[in-house]
Scaffold this motif. Structure first.
Motif, PDB file in Angstrom:
ATOM      1  N   ILE A  69       1.066  -1.545  -0.160  1.00  0.00           N
ATOM      2  CA  ILE A  69       0.271   0.053  -0.296  1.00  0.00           C
ATOM      3  C   ILE A  69       0.440   1.309   0.093  1.00  0.00           C
ATOM      4  N   SER A  96       2.317  -5.586   5.483  1.00  0.00           N
ATOM      5  CA  SER A  96       1.615  -5.736   6.242  1.00  0.00           C
ATOM      6  C   SER A  96       0.575  -6.276   6.232  1.00  0.00           C
ATOM      7  N   VAL A  97      -0.200  -6.284   5.357  1.00  0.00           N
ATOM      8  CA  VAL A  97      -1.681  -6.315   4.737  1.00  0.00           C
ATOM      9  C   VAL A  97      -1.120  -7.861   3.875  1.00  0.00           C
ATOM     10  N   HIS A  99      -2.910 -11.325   3.822  1.00  0.00           N
ATOM     11  CA  HIS A  99      -4.098 -11.939   3.895  1.00  0.00           C
ATOM     12  C   HIS A  99      -3.321 -12.443   2.224  1.00  0.00           C
ATOM     13  N   GLN A 116       6.164 -10.311   5.951  1.00  0.00           N
ATOM     14  CA  GLN A 116       4.626  -9.627   6.573  1.00  0.00           C
ATOM     15  C   GLN A 116       5.837  -8.448   7.501  1.00  0.00           C
ATOM     16  N   PRO A 118       5.480  -7.148  11.028  1.00  0.00           N
ATOM     17  CA  PRO A 118       6.560  -6.232  10.934  1.00  0.00           C
ATOM     18  C   PRO A 118       7.651  -7.080  11.005  1.00  0.00           C
TER      19      PRO A 118
ATOM     20  N   VAL B  16       2.137  -6.453  17.332  1.00  0.00           N
ATOM     21  CA  VAL B  16       2.667  -5.802  16.615  1.00  0.00           C
ATOM     22  C   VAL B  16       4.286  -4.930  17.598  1.00  0.00           C
ATOM     23  N   ASN B  93       0.287   1.179  10.072  1.00  0.00           N
ATOM     24  CA  ASN B  93       0.377   0.442   8.750  1.00  0.00           C
ATOM     25  C   ASN B  93       0.322  -0.585   9.265  1.00  0.00           C
ATOM     26  N   GLN B  94       1.438  -1.003  10.405  1.00  0.00           N
ATOM     27  CA  GLN B  94       1.449  -2.727  10.113  1.00  0.00           C
ATOM     28  C   GLN B  94      -0.063  -3.252  11.541  1.00  0.00           C
ATOM     29  N   GLY B  97      -2.838  -3.261   9.506  1.00  0.00           N
ATOM     30  CA  GLY B  97      -2.475  -3.970   7.626  1.00  0.00           C
ATOM     31  C   GLY B  97      -2.845  -5.359   9.033  1.00  0.00           C
ATOM     32  N   ASN B  98      -2.404  -6.046   9.665  1.00  0.00           N
ATOM     33  CA  ASN B  98      -2.178  -7.356  10.806  1.00  0.00           C
ATOM     34  C   ASN B  98      -3.968  -7.450  10.276  1.00  0.00           C
ATOM     35  N   ILE B 100      -6.423  -6.284   9.388  1.00  0.00           N
ATOM     36  CA  ILE B 100      -7.863  -6.428   7.977  1.00  0.00           C
ATOM     37  C   ILE B 100      -6.783  -7.899   7.133  1.00  0.00           C
ATOM     38  N   ALA B 101      -5.722  -8.094   7.578  1.00  0.00           N
ATOM     39  CA  ALA B 101      -5.063  -9.501   7.180  1.00  0.00           C
ATOM     40  C   ALA B 101      -6.350 -10.938   7.614  1.00  0.00           C
ATOM     41  N   ASN B 104     -10.342 -10.617   6.153  1.00  0.00           N
ATOM     42  CA  ASN B 104      -9.715 -10.206   5.249  1.00  0.00           C
ATOM     43  C   ASN B 104     -10.044 -12.253   4.559  1.00  0.00           C
ATOM     44  N   ASP B 105      -9.187 -12.649   5.673  1.00  0.00           N
ATOM     45  CA  ASP B 105      -8.756 -14.375   5.910  1.00  0.00           C
ATOM     46  C   ASP B 105     -10.792 -14.372   6.171  1.00  0.00           C
ATOM     47  N   ARG B 109     -14.028  -8.250   2.623  1.00  0.00           N
ATOM     48  CA  ARG B 109     -14.154  -7.356   1.325  1.00  0.00           C
ATOM     49  C   ARG B 109     -13.605  -5.691   1.299  1.00  0.00           C
ATOM     50  N   ARG B 111     -11.141  -2.072   0.988  1.00  0.00           N
ATOM     51  CA  ARG B 111      -9.526  -0.893   0.421  1.00  0.00           C
ATOM     52  C   ARG B 111      -9.556  -0.198   1.796  1.00  0.00           C
ATOM     53  N   VAL B 112      -8.253  -0.373   1.684  1.00  0.00           N
ATOM     54  CA  VAL B 112      -7.812   0.589   3.334  1.00  0.00           C
ATOM     55  C   VAL B 112      -6.183   1.871   2.973  1.00  0.00           C
ATOM     56  N   PRO B 114      -3.366   4.662   2.503  1.00  0.00           N
ATOM     57  CA  PRO B 114      -1.949   4.427   3.409  1.00  0.00           C
ATOM     58  C   PRO B 114      -2.567   5.171   5.323  1.00  0.00           C
TER      59      PRO B 114
END
Lengths: 148, 157
Positions: A69, A96-97, A99, A116, A118, B16, B93-94, B97-98, B100-101, B104-105, B109, B111-112, B114
């Motif tokens: 991103i 970090s994204v 998935h 991934q 960190p 994180v 972000n980290q 991001g973790n 939403i991962a 998502n799984d 669905r 969009r993010v 920055p």
């Protein structure tokens, strides 16, 4: 930071050259520190996908570490364009994204691996070693080879 | 706000922060807020659109932000150093991001965008139908606040 057995290019025993692409200066500095601990060298940096494409052509690095991103152009599109222009490019997505859908898309577009955030240095080191394959050697291996 | 939306953010923040700061963290307070959110110091905001929509604010008091950024940079940074904003954005972000991962799984669905530094002195308003959950994570560097205001737009429609 932990020091690793230096990873060198097999062909000339020179440090592996990296292009670091991330819109965060902090993330780029963090990756640069890891690269240093792997015995590598930062050949170039970019804060977005468009700059990454230009910097790749300018520096022709051995490995690209690419965030996903980012402003202007996201990492997966930049990776795809770089690989289209330079099929030998070794792009590792670092994001970090993490998935499944993103990872699969990145790999389909030509990325070689995914790490991934960190980022754990030991994981990135193993991934770089794997992606470089026979094109990289550690200093220990190089010294053993020279002694034979 | 449903727990299934919140839990991935708690898990991600815990993981994180613990990894990047190399320390133990714990959630000290959890509160629900309906009023506008006023930042405590250096704040990064991330907006999400899709099956889940809303925003998350990652917020550190100025001294805490400087301590965290200095610890990660390996050298003392003054409180007005630009790297502090960048570090808080990257941590946000980290974490996000973790999280939403994980979402998502689970099949969601979206969009993010920055992360953006939130510098306004006035607060961030919540939509009238979104309540925000504010969590405080205790770390050795100080308190880290996460303000989450999310909803399922399709379900609410």
């Amino acid at each position: 930071m932990e020091q690793f057995a230096p990873l060198l290019r097999s062909k000339d025993k020179q440090p592996i050259r990296y292009l670091v692409v991330d819109d965060s200066i902090f993330a780029r500095k963090n990756l640069a520190r890891m690269i240093e601990s792997f015995g590598g060298r930062v050949a170039g940096e970019a804060g977005d996908g468009c700059t990454a494409i230009t910097e790749y052509s300018r520096t022709l690095p051995d490995v690209v570490l690419m965030d996903i991103i980012m402003p202007q152009m996201e990492g997966i599109e930049a990776a795809e364009r770089i690989v289209r222009m330079h099929p030998q490019a070794r792009v590792i997505m670092v994001s970090s994204v993490g998935h499944q859908e993103n990872i699969v898309t990145a790999l389909q577009k030509g990325a070689r691996h995914f790490v991934q955030k960190p980022v754990k240095p030991e994981i990135l080191y193993d991934v770089v070693k794997y992606v470089m394959g026979e094109d990289a050697t550690t200093v220990v291996e190089a010294a053993t080879g020279a002694a034979r | 706000m449903k727990l299934e939306l919140i839990q991935p953010f708690i898990n991600a923040a815990d993981a994180v922060l613990a990894q990047t700061l190399a320390c133990q963290t714990r959630v000290s307070t959890v509160t629900m807020e309906q009023e506008v959110y006023r930042r405590r110091g250096v704040a990064a905001i991330v907006t999400m659109m899709g099956d889940i929509e809303g925003r998350i604010v990652f917020d550190l008091e100025p001294a805490t932000a400087a301590r965290v950024a200095s610890a990660l940079a390996g050298s003392d940074l003054p409180q007005d150093d630009g790297m502090i904003h960048d570090t808080v954005c990257e941590l946000a972000n980290q974490v996000i991001g973790n999280a939403i991962a994980s979402l998502n799984d689970q099949g969601f669905r979206f969009r993010v965008q920055p992360p953006e530094v939130h510098t306004a002195e006035h607060g961030i308003g919540n939509s009238e139908d979104i309540e925000a959950l504010v969590m405080c994570f205790d770390t050795p560097s100080g308190s880290v606040f996460m303000n989450i205001a999310l909803r399922f737009p399709k379900c609410d429609a």
